[in-house]
Scaffold this active site. Sequence first.
Site, PDB file in Angstrom:
ATOM      1  N   HIS A  88      68.556 -46.704  86.171  1.00 25.38           N
ATOM      2  CA  HIS A  88      69.336 -45.748  85.399  1.00 25.38           C
ATOM      3  C   HIS A  88      69.104 -46.047  83.926  1.00 25.38           C
ATOM      4  O   HIS A  88      69.373 -47.150  83.445  1.00 25.38           O
ATOM      5  CB  HIS A  88      70.812 -45.822  85.769  1.00 25.38           C
ATOM      6  CG  HIS A  88      71.078 -45.336  87.164  1.00 25.38           C
ATOM      7  ND1 HIS A  88      72.044 -45.862  87.983  1.00 25.38           N
ATOM      8  CD2 HIS A  88      70.468 -44.356  87.895  1.00 25.38           C
ATOM      9  CE1 HIS A  88      72.024 -45.236  89.147  1.00 25.38           C
ATOM     10  NE2 HIS A  88      71.075 -44.324  89.122  1.00 25.38           N
ATOM     11  N   ALA A  89      68.581 -45.061  83.230  1.00 29.44           N
ATOM     12  CA  ALA A  89      67.927 -45.286  81.946  1.00 29.44           C
ATOM     13  C   ALA A  89      68.826 -45.911  80.890  1.00 29.44           C
ATOM     14  O   ALA A  89      68.368 -46.700  80.056  1.00 29.44           O
ATOM     15  CB  ALA A  89      67.378 -43.947  81.428  1.00 29.44           C
ATOM     16  N   ARG A  90      70.096 -45.584  80.906  1.00 26.39           N
ATOM     17  CA  ARG A  90      71.010 -46.039  79.846  1.00 26.39           C
ATOM     18  C   ARG A  90      71.475 -47.479  80.039  1.00 26.39           C
ATOM     19  O   ARG A  90      72.152 -48.034  79.171  1.00 26.39           O
ATOM     20  CB  ARG A  90      72.210 -45.106  79.809  1.00 26.39           C
ATOM     21  CG  ARG A  90      72.981 -45.015  81.116  1.00 26.39           C
ATOM     22  CD  ARG A  90      73.867 -43.777  81.138  1.00 26.39           C
ATOM     23  NE  ARG A  90      74.569 -43.599  82.405  1.00 26.39           N
ATOM     24  CZ  ARG A  90      75.187 -42.477  82.741  1.00 26.39           C
ATOM     25  NH1 ARG A  90      75.197 -41.458  81.913  1.00 26.39           N
ATOM     26  NH2 ARG A  90      75.804 -42.370  83.898  1.00 26.39           N
ATOM     27  N   GLU A  91      71.099 -48.101  81.162  1.00 23.43           N
ATOM     28  CA  GLU A  91      71.609 -49.434  81.489  1.00 23.43           C
ATOM     29  C   GLU A  91      70.678 -50.513  80.938  1.00 23.43           C
ATOM     30  O   GLU A  91      70.070 -51.296  81.659  1.00 23.43           O
ATOM     31  CB  GLU A  91      71.815 -49.519  83.004  1.00 23.43           C
ATOM     32  CG  GLU A  91      72.863 -48.506  83.465  1.00 23.43           C
ATOM     33  CD  GLU A  91      72.963 -48.315  84.966  1.00 23.43           C
ATOM     34  OE1 GLU A  91      72.385 -49.122  85.716  1.00 23.43           O
ATOM     35  OE2 GLU A  91      73.634 -47.352  85.396  1.00 23.43           O
ATOM     36  N   SER A 121      74.328 -51.617  85.255  1.00 21.09           N
ATOM     37  CA  SER A 121      75.571 -51.813  84.517  1.00 21.09           C
ATOM     38  C   SER A 121      76.340 -50.486  84.620  1.00 21.09           C
ATOM     39  O   SER A 121      75.720 -49.426  84.779  1.00 21.09           O
ATOM     40  CB  SER A 121      75.282 -52.175  83.051  1.00 21.09           C
ATOM     41  OG  SER A 121      74.752 -51.074  82.326  1.00 21.09           O
ATOM     42  N   GLU A 128      76.145 -55.036  89.398  1.00 18.79           N
ATOM     43  CA  GLU A 128      76.594 -54.271  88.232  1.00 18.79           C
ATOM     44  C   GLU A 128      77.056 -55.267  87.173  1.00 18.79           C
ATOM     45  O   GLU A 128      78.012 -56.011  87.389  1.00 18.79           O
ATOM     46  CB  GLU A 128      77.750 -53.336  88.610  1.00 18.79           C
ATOM     47  CG  GLU A 128      77.399 -52.278  89.637  1.00 18.79           C
ATOM     48  CD  GLU A 128      76.788 -51.030  89.020  1.00 18.79           C
ATOM     49  OE1 GLU A 128      76.635 -50.991  87.785  1.00 18.79           O
ATOM     50  OE2 GLU A 128      76.452 -50.106  89.785  1.00 18.79           O
TER      51      GLU A 128
END
Length: 425
Positions: free
Chosen positions: A182-185, A314, A389
């Site tokens: 997931h790109a924003r993590e 995350s 996470e």
Amino acid sequence: MKLSTAIFQILLGPLALAGAVPKGESKITYGGYKAFRVATHNNPAAIKEKISKLSAVTYNIDNREHLDVAVPPQEIAAFEALKLEASVLHEDLGADIAKEGTVAAYEGVSAQAVPSLTWFNAYHAYADHVTFFSDLQAAFSNQSELVTAGTSFEGRTIFGIHLWGSGGKGSKPAVYYHGTVHAREWISTKVVEYIAYNLLTQYGTNTTVKAILDKYDFYILPVVNPDGFVYTQTTNRLWRKNRQTRSGQSCVGTDINRNWPYKWELTNGASTNACDETYKGLAAGDSPENKGLVAFTLGLKNSKGIKLFIDWHSYGQYILFPYGYDCSLKPANYALQSSLAAGTAARIKLSYGTSFTYGPSCSTLYATTGDSVDYLDSVGLAQYAWTIELRPTGSGTGGFVLPAAQILPTAIEQWEGQKYLLAAA
């Protein structure tokens, strides 16, 4: 396969180095946005309905206890008028993104020199992550090789590193890590890089590390969603999916972690709406990224097998194991997985007091279908398949936008947890 550094860079091509905002798009700054954690009391649909008329950005998907949303400045009063039970994640999301730190330049190292730990003081561009792994591998060329796991929709290589100890490469069961699906993590990228760094730099001096690297071959892919990762740095910090376009669809992107070809067809664990954050795609495994990852995974399965798989994410501070697709199911080795997760969480906590919740994915957090952990467990036959996470838990602590000052503490506590897990497993 092994690639020389020069060939590796050539294969990445100009797309890997792109840093400009895509043509026709403006960078989203989130200036003045206020982010809230909204209690759902196990009825998230009702909360979503109440905020549906706002332009709020939902950026954490929790189907039980809370929903995290970023509200544009012109709609904050309207949101507050809804009188929802909410706490503040960011007073000004744009300002906190700026505080997260600019993407720092990486100057590289001279031939055969080990990269500096200062790498973990800041976030970096995709191309610099490629160079960092190339430099790390060059410094330990007798114990590592660069590997690839296919190509993204926009043509970027999904790169990684393979590490080994005594017995030579490919002689031991695999420990297999994914970062940044997931790109924003962003923090997930740094954590897996820190683990790779320490495995190599401490092998000759730390008996625990030597025993671990002599016991397993490691395959570490720090950015398995390179297109999305680049897009978070050029255009939209909160982008999640890949950047795949599809004929007849105006919305962009597939959630790679809802696209794995196992239990993909089930409902309620992913979305069939292309505009949603958890869009599953049109068919199982139809994203280019997933095709490459599946092939790489099956190669490990068919070689020496997979001991441990971790998909690093995350945020929320969870250790999750199968299954995501059915909340009533537990893995056959549930008791052992629970024990190992408890020990890992306890070891993580020793460093800075950070607490992690653990348990089966669906019953502990929420339902997922077509996810990596269920695929690795049931098709890849990994003995242990986990999602971790990372920091933070949420309210008042930054969400996806984790300040650069927390990179090293996050990485250090996870390294301590992995040393325990890999010795005990």
